[in-house]
Design a protein around this motif. Structure first.
Motif, short mmCIF file in Angstrom:
data_model
loop_
_atom_site.label_atom_id
_atom_site.label_comp_id
_atom_site.label_asym_id
_atom_site.label_seq_id
_atom_site.Cartn_x
_atom_site.Cartn_y
_atom_site.Cartn_z
N LYS A 187 10.29 5.52 8.05
CA LYS A 187 9.83 6.65 8.86
C LYS A 187 9.78 7.92 8.01
O LYS A 187 8.78 8.66 8.02
N MET A 188 10.83 8.15 7.25
CA MET A 188 10.88 9.37 6.43
C MET A 188 9.82 9.37 5.35
O MET A 188 9.17 10.40 5.10
N VAL A 189 9.61 8.23 4.70
CA VAL A 189 8.64 8.16 3.61
C VAL A 189 7.21 8.35 4.11
O VAL A 189 6.41 9.09 3.52
N THR A 190 6.88 7.70 5.22
CA THR A 190 5.50 7.80 5.73
C THR A 190 5.22 9.20 6.26
O THR A 190 4.10 9.73 6.11
N GLU A 191 6.22 9.84 6.86
CA GLU A 191 6.03 11.21 7.33
C GLU A 191 5.90 12.18 6.16
O GLU A 191 5.10 13.13 6.20
N GLN A 192 6.67 11.94 5.11
CA GLN A 192 6.55 12.79 3.92
C GLN A 192 5.16 12.67 3.32
O GLN A 192 4.56 13.68 2.91
#
Length: 308
Positions: A249-254
């Motif tokens: 989730k964090m990587v794709t949002e970044q």
């Protein structure tokens, strides 16, 4: 009692007879010298052989190496692929190829590491061993570095392709060129702009070829980490060996928050390299494996600070 089949046993000729059958012949009478001092030395023949050679040597030499890194694992063993060469005057017929590997064997016994100090000393000594004014070394290897997932902090190993070229000239000193190639994530700015939701992304590959100052100090900074950070910190997102759901989730949002064209990538990386005083010249290339096209996208930029 079960019936058993028997097979006739073939009687083979002796090993010497078999060798003769397949073309081996008896040695001819020996007439040429067997001691080195009386053997012909064609490489050292002195005549006018028409042209100076830019380089002569050996390549595709695989050899174990030790790699020191500022990022864990701090000491690594790997296999390097080497090229060794020197120039050759038109007055010399050839070079003594064995001396390249003799030099390599000497350093292997000492524990051959790929730090720049060792490679500079190796190249200078190689020129002296060859009785030449110059010598060159290139080594390619895979460098591993530990990467933690952004939320769970689960650690694994990523890797980048590294190349080091050291050229020594008795009059001009050292010319040192370094290269690092690493994969990143890029998210398409155009796709994000025109789509009602979502955006396509792809894996990109950033390659940085740089020339550094002769007296670069590896005791205070690791050039591999400098180039790695220049590529990864400017990407839409970094790649990770291990991602759990909260990490993903964090990587794709970044990535969504940091869209990048290949044009953007090379300019941003170039800006970081420009700010490193020890880097005098650089070329940055980014190639994206497009996820919605059959082609790849590519961009590059070259800059020479010494011409400013």
């Amino acid at each position: 009692m079960e019936n058993t089949k028997t097979f006739p046993q073939k009687k083979l000729p002796s090993k010497a007879q078999r060798h003769k059958l397949f073309g081996s012949v008896m040695p001819v009478p020996r007439s040429k010298p067997v001691d080195k001092v009386h053997m012909a030395d064609l490489q050292n023949t002195k005549k006018d052989f028409l042209f100076d050679l830019d380089a002569v040597g050996i390549t595709k030499v695989k050899h174990p190496i030790t790699i020191y890194s500022s990022i864990a694992p701090t000491v690594q063993t790997s296999i390097g692929e080497f090229t060794f060469s020197s120039s050759l005057s038109h007055s010399n017929k050839g070079t003594n190829m064995s001396r390249f590997n003799e030099q390599l064997a000497k350093y292997h016994r000492q524990g051959f590491s790929t730090d720049l100090t060792t490679l500079k000393t190796f190249t200078k000594e190689l020129a002296e061993r060859l009785d030449q004014q110059d010598a060159s070394l290139r080594v390619d290897y895979t460098w591993f570095y530990e990467r933690n997932a952004p939320d769970t902090q689960l650690a694994g190993l990523n890797h980048a392709d590294v190349s080091i070229s050291v050229n020594y000239d008795k009059q001009q000193g050292y010319d040192i060129r370094l290269s690092l190639s690493v994969s990143i994530t890029t998210l398409c700015p155009c796709s994000k702009e025109i789509s009602e939701y979502s955006a396509h992304n792809q894996r990109g590959n950033v390659t940085m070829d740089v020339k550094i100052i002769e007296d670069f100090d590896e005791t205070t900074s690791d050039w591999k980490e400098i180039l790695l950070e220049a590529a990864e910190s400017n990407a839409s997102a970094r790649l990770h060996p291990i991602l759990k759901r909260t990490d993903e989730k964090m990587v794709t949002e970044q990535a969504y928050e940091n869209p990048r064209f290949v044009e953007d990538m090379v300019r941003l990386v170039a800006a970081d390299l420009y700010e490193v005083s020890e880097i005098r010249q650089f070329k940055v290339t980014c190639q994206n494996e497009e996820s919605i096209h059959m082609h790849d996208a590519v961009a590059s930029v070259t800059y020479d600070k010494d011409n400013e």
